[in-house]
Design a protein around this motif. Structure first.
Motif, PDB file in Angstrom:
ATOM      1  N   VAL A 185     -17.092   5.005  49.824  1.00  0.00           N
ATOM      2  CA  VAL A 185     -15.993   5.091  50.797  1.00  0.00           C
ATOM      3  C   VAL A 185     -14.822   5.853  50.165  1.00  0.00           C
ATOM      4  O   VAL A 185     -14.242   5.397  49.173  1.00  0.00           O
ATOM      5  N   PRO A 186     -14.467   7.015  50.710  1.00  0.00           N
ATOM      6  CA  PRO A 186     -13.352   7.774  50.138  1.00  0.00           C
ATOM      7  C   PRO A 186     -12.011   7.109  50.414  1.00  0.00           C
ATOM      8  O   PRO A 186     -11.875   6.314  51.358  1.00  0.00           O
ATOM      9  N   VAL A 187     -11.038   7.442  49.582  1.00  0.00           N
ATOM     10  CA  VAL A 187      -9.696   6.894  49.731  1.00  0.00           C
ATOM     11  C   VAL A 187      -8.711   8.050  49.885  1.00  0.00           C
ATOM     12  O   VAL A 187      -8.806   9.062  49.186  1.00  0.00           O
ATOM     13  N   ILE A 188      -7.777   7.911  50.833  1.00  0.00           N
ATOM     14  CA  ILE A 188      -6.702   8.873  50.975  1.00  0.00           C
ATOM     15  C   ILE A 188      -5.464   8.281  50.313  1.00  0.00           C
ATOM     16  O   ILE A 188      -5.000   7.206  50.692  1.00  0.00           O
ATOM     17  N   ALA A 189      -4.970   8.982  49.300  1.00  0.00           N
ATOM     18  CA  ALA A 189      -3.826   8.520  48.522  1.00  0.00           C
ATOM     19  C   ALA A 189      -2.567   9.198  49.045  1.00  0.00           C
ATOM     20  O   ALA A 189      -2.383  10.402  48.878  1.00  0.00           O
ATOM     21  N   HIS A 238     -14.543   8.386  41.731  1.00  0.00           N
ATOM     22  CA  HIS A 238     -14.380   7.956  43.119  1.00  0.00           C
ATOM     23  C   HIS A 238     -13.683   9.076  43.883  1.00  0.00           C
ATOM     24  O   HIS A 238     -12.819   9.777  43.343  1.00  0.00           O
ATOM     25  N   ALA A 239     -14.056   9.221  45.135  1.00  0.00           N
ATOM     26  CA  ALA A 239     -13.461  10.273  45.970  1.00  0.00           C
ATOM     27  C   ALA A 239     -12.060   9.856  46.405  1.00  0.00           C
ATOM     28  O   ALA A 239     -11.898   8.920  47.188  1.00  0.00           O
ATOM     29  N   ILE A 240     -11.054  10.541  45.866  1.00  0.00           N
ATOM     30  CA  ILE A 240      -9.661  10.293  46.223  1.00  0.00           C
ATOM     31  C   ILE A 240      -9.050  11.595  46.719  1.00  0.00           C
ATOM     32  O   ILE A 240      -9.095  12.609  46.020  1.00  0.00           O
ATOM     33  N   HIS A 241      -8.497  11.568  47.915  1.00  0.00           N
ATOM     34  CA  HIS A 241      -7.830  12.735  48.485  1.00  0.00           C
ATOM     35  C   HIS A 241      -6.323  12.510  48.430  1.00  0.00           C
ATOM     36  O   HIS A 241      -5.797  11.611  49.093  1.00  0.00           O
ATOM     37  N   SER A 242      -5.635  13.315  47.620  1.00  0.00           N
ATOM     38  CA  SER A 242      -4.189  13.184  47.455  1.00  0.00           C
ATOM     39  C   SER A 242      -3.469  13.987  48.528  1.00  0.00           C
ATOM     40  O   SER A 242      -3.673  15.196  48.647  1.00  0.00           O
ATOM     41  N   GLU A 243      -2.616  13.302  49.300  1.00  0.00           N
ATOM     42  CA  GLU A 243      -1.883  13.946  50.394  1.00  0.00           C
ATOM     43  C   GLU A 243      -0.404  13.572  50.340  1.00  0.00           C
ATOM     44  O   GLU A 243      -0.055  12.450  49.963  1.00  0.00           O
TER      45      GLU A 243
END
Length: 320
Positions: A185-189, A238-243
């Motif tokens: 499960v990816p996380v949006i940071a 882990h899949a982390i998308h920094s926004e």
């Protein structure tokens, strides 16, 4: 000394207004309903219980407010005195609330990092223990319990959205996702511009210290993120998308959330809600970074550092 957990199991609410806006199911993990009004009591409480059991006589914590309040609350519940060192940017009502919890409060330094240096010196005394606001495995373990609770109520979501300050919540979310078998499960940071130490580190590929915190989301105000959360990203663990979102978008999200759910949350939390209100997920999908989303969980991390007066001030400041 209390042996019971210091946090509560918080509600997991399906948000019809946010789901309608997003076009997919949005779940809200309402950590703003904790006894200290933020998620921090999960990890801080877990750490404080362990050090108290080991014989600690004095808890010391540096905090812009939320971690300090959790440490003060934990100290009171555990019968261990707490000293909280806060930077000058901490709102007076937060300082007063810390004192109401029975903590000794000292205001020191312009930013959290300076307050933390003072706390480290104080904690070097015998039987004193430094309770870091975000950088400790016991804190991440405690924060991870929110994901365990989520897994007991709903099927695996397609994405989890959480704010990043120092990285403790993000490490806890990933800890919890791994614990329940949701490693995919990816996380949006989410961060605000001017409080973006994680994004800066991601861009640089190494830890970066911001020269100053210029965002109003002071609860995200660590000038350097913890190394563990960057490791998750740089090593592909882990899949982390920094926004990033602007203060305007964060405050706008707070205002919309107040209308939609009749709850006050702070801009640090508004950053996560802005991932839905400001259409961050469609952006990531267009960039090919995120797949199809049928359900998302937003960690509503806190509503401690906010008042109606402050929200009105921000509304005027940003022309909302």
């Amino acid at each position: 000394m209390s042996s019971e957990q210091l946090h509560i199991k918080t509600p997991l609410l399906e948000s019809h207004p946010l789901s309608k806006h997003a076009g997919f199911k949005v779940w809200l993990k309402l950590e703003n309903t904790q006894p200290t009004s933020t998620f921090k009591i999960r990890g801080i409480g877990n750490l404080c219980q362990k050090v108290a059991k080991a014989g600690c006589k004095q808890i010391v914590c540096s905090s812009g407010g939320n971690a300090g309040l959790a440490a003060a609350y934990a100290g009171r519940r555990l019968g261990v005195p707490a000293t909280i060192i806060v930077p000058e940017t901490t709102p007076q009502f937060t300082v007063e609330r810390l004192r109401e919890e029975g903590a000794t409060v000292e205001v020191y330094g312009k930013v959290w990092d300076e307050a933390n240096e003072k706390a480290m010196k104080l904690a070097s005394q015998p039987d004193h223990v430094l309770v870091h606001p975000f950088d400790h495995p016991d804190i991440w373990e405690g924060h991870g319990t929110m994901i365990v609770e989520i897994s007991e109520e709903i099927a695996k979501p397609d994405v989890v959205i959480a704010s990043v300050g120092g990285g403790g919540l993000m490490c806890g979310v990933i800890n919890g996702l791994w614990r329940v078998g949701w490693k995919d499960v990816p996380v949006i940071a989410m961060e605000t511009k001017g409080c973006d130490s994680f994004n800066a580190a991601v861009q640089a590929g190494k830890l970066v210290t911001l020269p100053a915190i210029t965002s109003i989301a002071k609860c995200l105000g660590s000038t350097t993120v913890c190394s563990k959360v960057l490791q998750y990203h740089t090593e592909g663990l882990h899949a982390i998308h920094s926004e990033l979102v602007s203060d305007t978008h964060a405050v706008s999200a707070c205002l919309k959330f107040t209308d939609d759910h009749r709850m006050l949350v702070e801009p640090a939390c508004g950053a996560s809600l802005a991932a839905i209100y400001s259409d961050v997920i469609p952006k990531l999908q267009k960039e090919g970074k995120l797949g199809e989303v049928h359900s998302a969980v937003v960690i509503v991390c806190g509503g401690n550092s906010v008042t109606m007066e402050l929200l009105d001030q921000w509304r005027t400041q940003f022309g909302l």
